[in-house]
Design a protein around this motif. Sequence first.
Motif, PDB file in Angstrom:
ATOM      1  N   PHE A 114       0.841  -1.206   0.000  1.00  0.00           N
ATOM      2  CA  PHE A 114       0.000   0.000   0.000  1.00  0.00           C
ATOM      3  C   PHE A 114       0.870   1.247   0.000  1.00  0.00           C
ATOM      4  O   PHE A 114       2.016   1.240   0.454  1.00  0.00           O
ATOM      5  CB  PHE A 114      -0.965   0.012   1.204  1.00  0.00           C
TER       6      PHE A 114
ATOM      7  N   GLY B 166       0.220   5.279   0.985  1.00  0.00           N
ATOM      8  CA  GLY B 166      -0.760   6.208   1.544  1.00  0.00           C
ATOM      9  C   GLY B 166      -0.802   7.545   0.849  1.00  0.00           C
ATOM     10  O   GLY B 166      -1.870   8.170   0.766  1.00  0.00           O
TER      11      GLY B 166
ATOM     12  N   SER C 136      -4.450   0.771  -2.397  1.00  0.00           N
ATOM     13  CA  SER C 136      -4.678  -0.369  -1.502  1.00  0.00           C
ATOM     14  C   SER C 136      -5.040   0.069  -0.094  1.00  0.00           C
ATOM     15  O   SER C 136      -4.688  -0.584   0.888  1.00  0.00           O
ATOM     16  CB  SER C 136      -3.451  -1.292  -1.457  1.00  0.00           C
ATOM     17  N   GLY C 137      -5.736   1.176   0.016  1.00  0.00           N
ATOM     18  CA  GLY C 137      -6.156   1.648   1.319  1.00  0.00           C
ATOM     19  C   GLY C 137      -7.006   2.899   1.219  1.00  0.00           C
ATOM     20  O   GLY C 137      -7.126   3.509   0.150  1.00  0.00           O
ATOM     21  N   THR C 138      -7.583   3.284   2.359  1.00  0.00           N
ATOM     22  CA  THR C 138      -8.489   4.436   2.391  1.00  0.00           C
ATOM     23  C   THR C 138      -8.205   5.282   3.620  1.00  0.00           C
ATOM     24  O   THR C 138      -8.068   4.758   4.737  1.00  0.00           O
ATOM     25  CB  THR C 138      -9.956   3.972   2.428  1.00  0.00           C
ATOM     26  N   TRP C 139      -8.114   6.597   3.398  1.00  0.00           N
ATOM     27  CA  TRP C 139      -7.924   7.544   4.494  1.00  0.00           C
ATOM     28  C   TRP C 139      -9.271   7.906   5.110  1.00  0.00           C
ATOM     29  O   TRP C 139     -10.275   7.999   4.418  1.00  0.00           O
ATOM     30  CB  TRP C 139      -7.254   8.822   4.007  1.00  0.00           C
TER      31      TRP C 139
ATOM     32  N   TYR D 231      -5.270   5.645   8.130  1.00  0.00           N
ATOM     33  CA  TYR D 231      -5.190   5.011   6.813  1.00  0.00           C
ATOM     34  C   TYR D 231      -5.462   3.528   7.005  1.00  0.00           C
ATOM     35  O   TYR D 231      -4.657   2.795   7.570  1.00  0.00           O
ATOM     36  CB  TYR D 231      -3.802   5.232   6.194  1.00  0.00           C
ATOM     37  N   ASP D 232      -6.638   3.082   6.568  1.00  0.00           N
ATOM     38  CA  ASP D 232      -7.016   1.673   6.669  1.00  0.00           C
ATOM     39  C   ASP D 232      -6.588   0.962   5.395  1.00  0.00           C
ATOM     40  O   ASP D 232      -6.972   1.351   4.294  1.00  0.00           O
ATOM     41  CB  ASP D 232      -8.532   1.534   6.846  1.00  0.00           C
ATOM     42  N   VAL D 233      -5.810  -0.110   5.544  1.00  0.00           N
ATOM     43  CA  VAL D 233      -5.296  -0.802   4.366  1.00  0.00           C
ATOM     44  C   VAL D 233      -6.237  -1.936   3.964  1.00  0.00           C
ATOM     45  O   VAL D 233      -6.986  -2.476   4.782  1.00  0.00           O
ATOM     46  CB  VAL D 233      -3.877  -1.350   4.610  1.00  0.00           C
ATOM     47  N   ASP D 234      -6.183  -2.270   2.685  1.00  0.00           N
ATOM     48  CA  ASP D 234      -6.972  -3.373   2.137  1.00  0.00           C
ATOM     49  C   ASP D 234      -6.157  -4.650   2.285  1.00  0.00           C
ATOM     50  O   ASP D 234      -5.237  -4.912   1.516  1.00  0.00           O
ATOM     51  CB  ASP D 234      -7.288  -3.094   0.662  1.00  0.00           C
TER      52      ASP D 234
ATOM     53  N   GLY E 108      -3.504  -0.989   9.481  1.00  0.00           N
ATOM     54  CA  GLY E 108      -3.505   0.416   9.086  1.00  0.00           C
ATOM     55  C   GLY E 108      -2.533   1.246   9.905  1.00  0.00           C
ATOM     56  O   GLY E 108      -1.756   0.723  10.710  1.00  0.00           O
TER      57      GLY E 108
END
Length: 500
Positions: A26, A28, A43-46, A74-77, A212
Motif C-alpha cells: 500500500f 498512503g 490499496s487503502g483508504t484515508w 489510513y485503513d489498508v486493504d 492500518g
Amino acid sequence: MKKPLIVASVVCACAFAANASFDSWFTGINSGATTANNLNASSGTWTFDTTHGDFEVNGNVLEFDLDDTYAVTYDVDVSKAPDTNTVTKVTVSGVFTPVKLADLPLEGTMNDRLAQVGFVICDTGSGNSYYAWVGGANWFALSATGATPDPTATTTLIVEFDYSRRLGDHTKNYVKFFIQNGELLYALEDSNHVTSFTMTSDQGAALRQVAGISCYGSGSLSAANGNVEIGVAEVNGIKYASLADANTAAAGSGTILVDRPTTETVTLSSGVTISDPGKNASGATLTLPANATVTVIATADEANNGVSGNCSVPLNFSAGAGATVDITLPGTIATTKEVVPGSVNVSGTTATYSIQTLASILTAANPGGNKALSANVSKLRTFIAADEALAEVDAAADVTTASIQTALQANGGNGIPKWESYVLGIAPTASVKPVPAPAGDADTTAITLAIPAITGDFSGDYGVTYKVGNGAAQNDPSAIKVPLATGTSDISIVLTPTVQ
C-alpha cells in the motif's frame, strides 16, 4: 499543539533474510496529491474527521492538527497484500511533534485504539528521545548511534513486523524499529541493546497482518507505505524468503514446500523432502552432496495421474557421488501405486522413475476363492505384464484387488482361467491338452501322456498334481500314466492351496 502518535496494527516478527524480496502493498500518499480527499492512495483508504481537526496538503505532504483523542487513519486493504505471514515493513515519513513523557497514552487507551505498536518522539524534560509501545503498561526509550531525534525535520521511521514466526517463540509476534537517514538505516534498540520486541498488545498478540496507520495530535506525513516480504518456501507452515533458508530450517529431516518460482542454486541437506506442486523450483539448481539422499513428493501429473509406467519430475539436480533421489507419490495415487525400486534416474533437469501397482493389491488377489496369489509378487507382475488385457487392468489408475482378481478369472486362449495358467507357470495361450509323451512310450501297462507347456515352474501358491479318472495323484506332467483299461478316462489337473 497536540502530539503525533504513529500506530500500526500488524502481525508477528523475526529477523528476515538478507536476500529477501519485498513487494509493494500500500501507498498512503502518492505523487499528485492535491487535497486530504485526494492523496492518490493505493490499496487503502484515508479517514478524516474534519469536525475535530484541520487538514491541508502542501506538495504531497499531509499536514494535520487534531483535537485530543481523534486521529487521521489510513485503513489498508488486507486482501491486496502480496503475501501473508511473512514480514511487513511499514515506512512513515513526517514531522513528529514531541509528546511529553507524562502525556503518553496508557495501556487501556492504546488497546481501545486497537493499536499493535506505538511510536513517538518524546520530550523527556531533558531532551528528545524515540519512544515505543508494543503492549503492556510501559512505553520505553529507543536509540541508535547516529540517529538523533529532530522534531523540526522529517523523520523516516520503518517499522518491521515479522509475521513468519521463524525465530524465538514461534507462537508470538515481533517488531523492530528503524530510522532511515538517506541511504543509512539505523536499528533502534532499548537500554538492554535489544532490537526485536515481542508484541504483547491485545492486537499485536492476536493479529497477523497490518490493519492500518493512525496518527494522533499534530504533525505532517509525506509517506505512509507498506511492503511485504515474499515467502519463497515454507517448512511446517513457516514461510522463508528463500529456498536456501527453508533448507536450513528443514535441518535434514523436514519437508520444504516451494511456494513461488525461484532460480536459486541451493545445496540441499541430506534427508530433506521437496514438495513443489506448482513446479516453482524447476528453474533452481538443487545440489546434492556426496552420499546425500533427498526425497521429492511428485504431483499427480508428475505421476501420470496414477497410470503405471514411466514418469518424470522437472527438477534440476546436481548430484555428488553416491547421492540419491527418492520419489514419494502423492495422496490418492499412493493408495494404488508405488515407485518401482531402483527406477529413479537423475539426468539434467529431470528426475525420471516408474510406477507400478502396489504389491499389496496384487498379492491380495484370490481368484480361486481359497488362496491369495501371494507367494511371488515378482513372478505375478511378469505374468500380468505379458498379457495385454491383464496389463491394461493393472496399469489403470483405479486398479484394485477386485479388478485384478476379476481379470485373472477370465479364460485365456487355452480355455482355462488365467489365474490357473499363472499357477501352472504357463502363458494363458499355452495348451494344457495332454499329448503323447515326446520321449516315447515304453510302458506296457499304461499310455504315457504329457502336457509339454507345464515344466514345473509353478507360482508357489498351489501344489499341482494330475489325476486320471479316480486314480491316484501323479506329480510328473511329462509322464501322466493312463491305465490300459477298456473305456475312457478324464485327465484333470488338481490345484491344492499351499499353506499361507
